[in-house]
Design a protein around this motif. Structure first.
Motif, PDB file in Angstrom:
ATOM      1  N   ALA A  22      40.447  34.344  27.280  1.00  0.00           N
ATOM      2  CA  ALA A  22      41.504  34.931  28.104  1.00  0.00           C
ATOM      3  C   ALA A  22      42.867  34.378  27.708  1.00  0.00           C
ATOM      4  CB  ALA A  22      41.226  34.660  29.575  1.00  0.00           C
ATOM      5  N   TYR A  31      49.875  39.662  29.723  1.00  0.00           N
ATOM      6  CA  TYR A  31      48.923  39.899  30.807  1.00  0.00           C
ATOM      7  C   TYR A  31      48.774  41.374  31.160  1.00  0.00           C
ATOM      8  CZ  TYR A  31      46.770  39.745  35.424  1.00  0.00           C
ATOM      9  OH  TYR A  31      45.954  39.956  36.498  1.00  0.00           O
ATOM     10  N   ARG A  35      42.971  43.554  28.924  1.00  0.00           N
ATOM     11  CA  ARG A  35      41.884  44.158  29.692  1.00  0.00           C
ATOM     12  C   ARG A  35      40.688  43.207  29.730  1.00  0.00           C
ATOM     13  NH1 ARG A  35      40.561  49.312  26.341  1.00  0.00           N
ATOM     14  NH2 ARG A  35      40.513  47.631  24.788  1.00  0.00           N
ATOM     15  N   ILE A  36      39.897  43.362  30.769  1.00  0.00           N
ATOM     16  CA  ILE A  36      38.670  42.575  30.872  1.00  0.00           C
ATOM     17  C   ILE A  36      37.814  42.785  29.622  1.00  0.00           C
ATOM     18  CG2 ILE A  36      36.484  42.315  32.109  1.00  0.00           C
ATOM     19  CD1 ILE A  36      38.746  41.082  33.623  1.00  0.00           C
ATOM     20  N   THR A  56      38.244  39.400  39.521  1.00  0.00           N
ATOM     21  CA  THR A  56      39.422  40.230  39.268  1.00  0.00           C
ATOM     22  C   THR A  56      40.187  39.688  38.067  1.00  0.00           C
ATOM     23  OG1 THR A  56      40.948  38.954  40.652  1.00  0.00           O
ATOM     24  CG2 THR A  56      39.650  40.685  41.737  1.00  0.00           C
ATOM     25  N   LYS A  57      41.078  40.519  37.522  1.00  0.00           N
ATOM     26  CA  LYS A  57      41.896  40.070  36.390  1.00  0.00           C
ATOM     27  C   LYS A  57      42.893  39.008  36.827  1.00  0.00           C
ATOM     28  CE  LYS A  57      45.115  42.503  34.101  1.00  0.00           C
ATOM     29  NZ  LYS A  57      45.770  43.464  33.189  1.00  0.00           N
TER      30      LYS A  57
END
Length: 230
Positions: A22, A31, A35-36, A56-57
């Motif tokens: 991440a 950010y 995407r996930i 959640t992101k």
């Protein structure tokens, strides 16, 4: 410790892989454009598993930042433990904040100031992110204030208010962080470091002399040990 069903490692190891992924993706893309699925691909796992761990992101962002911050403080704690004076310990933390790290620890997580730009932007609109940002800032100000008190007890620093100095110093560093993240040609990392050290020395009452100068006119890390004024 339980292993994942696919045998790829412990739960903590998988979580750390996702946090590192991440951090890398957010620095590269920002950010809003992360995407996930991007994080999952970088970590070599599935989007469903990332969501299982972080929901959640926004939570992924704050947990990745927490991981980066905790690692930064662990590194700082090890370094300052080897330094004798409070002035030199403060210098080390300011250098860690302003100057690029030597690539002698390829396993260290990303600590780019670009991450903070994204955190600040999300904190302005999302209360849960704002709370995490507040705790990060409190921790940093407490660290600076503690160093000031140590210096005062050792007779190195003058009678400034540690809390006031910590608020001012941390705000100064945050301002320079924006210029560093944006790669401003006038305010590079070396110059930001030197200006912060000049400010600290003038407020706390010690003498600081840089040993070398960077190409943009700023001092490099490895300055001479701070000498307390008599």
């Amino acid at each position: 410790m339980k292993r994942q069903a696919d045998g790829s490692g412990t739960a903590d190891q998988r979580r750390e892989q996702m946090l590192r992924a991440a951090l890398e993706v957010i620095v590269e893309r920002g950010y809003p454009d992360t995407r996930i699925q991007d994080v999952a691909e970088r970590a070599g796992t599935s989007p469903a598993l990332v969501i299982y761990y972080f929901k959640t992101k926004d939570q992924l962002l704050t947990e990745a930042m927490r991981f980066s911050e905790d690692t930064w403080y662990e590194t700082g704690t090890r370094r300052v433990a080897l330094i004798d004076t409070a002035a030199a310990r403060l210098e080390e933390l300011i250098a860690m904040s302003c100057l690029p790290e030597a690539e002698d620890d390829p396993g260290a997580p990303n600590t780019s100031w670009l991450l903070w730009l994204d955190l600040w932007a999300q904190a302005a609109r999302h209360p849960e992110v704002a709370e995490v940002r507040r705790k990060f800032d409190e921790r940093w100000r407490d660290t600076i204030a503690s160093l000031v008190r140590q210096g005062q007890e050792a007779g190195e620093f003058g009678p400034v208010d540690p809390a006031d100095f910590a608020v001012t110093m941390s705000s100064l560093l945050d301002g320079f962080a924006i210029q560093i993240a944006l790669e401003d040609p006038t305010v590079g990392p070396g110059r930001a470091f030197e200006l912060c050290m000049r400010f600290a020395a003038s407020q706390l009452g010690f003498t600081w002399v840089p040993r070398h100068r960077a190409g943009n006119g700023g001092a490099l890390a490895g300055a001479q040990p701070a000498k307390v004024r008599s």
